[in-house]
Write an enzyme that holds these catalytic residues in place. Structure first.
Site, PDB file in Angstrom:
ATOM      1  N   CYS A  88       0.838  -1.194   0.000  1.00  9.02           N
ATOM      2  CA  CYS A  88       0.000   0.000   0.000  1.00  9.02           C
ATOM      3  C   CYS A  88       0.881   1.255   0.000  1.00  9.02           C
ATOM      4  CB  CYS A  88      -0.989  -0.042   1.162  1.00  9.02           C
ATOM      5  SG  CYS A  88      -2.387   1.097   0.966  1.00  9.02           S
ATOM      6  N   HIS A 178      -3.263  -5.744   0.662  1.00  8.82           N
ATOM      7  CA  HIS A 178      -2.721  -6.038   1.994  1.00  8.82           C
ATOM      8  C   HIS A 178      -2.700  -7.543   2.279  1.00  8.82           C
ATOM      9  CE1 HIS A 178      -2.589  -1.902   3.661  1.00  8.82           C
ATOM     10  NE2 HIS A 178      -3.572  -1.689   2.799  1.00  8.82           N
ATOM     11  N   GLU A 180      -1.102  -8.931   4.525  1.00 10.96           N
ATOM     12  CA  GLU A 180      -1.010  -9.104   5.979  1.00 10.96           C
ATOM     13  C   GLU A 180      -2.360  -9.000   6.674  1.00 10.96           C
ATOM     14  OE1 GLU A 180      -1.095  -4.617   5.821  1.00 10.96           O
ATOM     15  OE2 GLU A 180      -0.650  -6.315   4.505  1.00 10.96           O
TER      16      GLU A 180
END
Length: 232
Positions: A88, A178, A180
């Site tokens: 990002c 993302h 994660e």
């Protein structure tokens, strides 16, 4: 542990989450640094770099003074061709320092689970090959990488946003999404802010929950592929 990765946290509420666990399981030491507390002068002593997201533009130094040093570390990673994953804001920093363009609040916002599809080059990429058949990933952005760096190889797209992932050299990669983050993380999002955009948090959570298993499998594979490059 035989290898270490520096993970730069740009927002205290946006840490490495499950990425830390997956890297640790792959035998990678995670050295987490919160940007506002200061960043290392160089990448000496680490085998990889992860730059996480945050609500800033890549050169938003007045609000986030550490970004100047983060940009220097990004340049160093590119020069060294160090295994790097910009996520990002981290992806936008790589774009900025390598000669691409990033625009604030430009184009469609992507929130929640979004299908990311690898390009022809991405399907054969050592890390992004995990998206060869397309996979849902968590998105939360409207700032966009509108022009990739001159030497970048586009690795993935979505229906709304063309530039979802790219590679510089052999080992530096940027992703707008993302890996994660999971559907569980959406539960901490600001429902009022989403309502202002005509979105309903409950709907976003339900949609993300419905693809959580597929999301987790693809994200874990991506991170483990990245870890394999770090450990080489």
């Amino acid at each position: 542990m035989s290898a270490a990765v520096l993970v730069i946290v740009n927002s205290p509420t946006s840490g490495p989450r499950r990425l830390r666990r997956w890297l640790s399981e792959a035998g990678i030491e995670v050295i987490e640094k919160l940007g506002q507390d200061g960043l290392p002068e160089t990448l000496d002593g680490v085998n990889g770099l992860v730059m996480l997201g945050g609500g800033f533009m890549p050169d938003d130094d007045s609000r986030a003074p550490w970004l100047a040093q983060e940009r220097e570390l990004a340049r160093e990673a590119i020069l060294r061709d160090l295994p790097t994953l910009g996520i990002c804001l981290g992806a936008q920093i790589l774009t900025h320092v390598a000669g691409g363009k990033v625009r604030a609040k430009y184009g469609p916002a992507e929130r929640g689970a979004v299908i990311i599809t690898a390009t022809a080059e991405g399907r054969h990429d050592a890390v992004m090959g995990s998206l060869a058949k397309g996979a849902p990933m968590i998105e939360n952005h409207q700032d966009q990488m509108t022009e990739l760096p001159p030497d970048a190889v586009l690795l993935a797209t979505s229906d709304a946003v063309a530039h979802q992932a790219f590679r510089l050299g052999k080992h530096v990669r940027a992703v707008q999404f993302h890996p994660e983050a999971s559907s569980q993380d959406l539960r901490a999002w600001d429902e009022t802010a989403l309502a202002d955009q005509g979105l309903t948090l409950t709907d976003l959570i339900t949609a993300a929950d419905n693809v959580n298993e597929e999301n987790t499998a693809a994200a874990a594979d991506l991170v483990r592929r990245f870890a394999a490059e770090v450990g080489v």
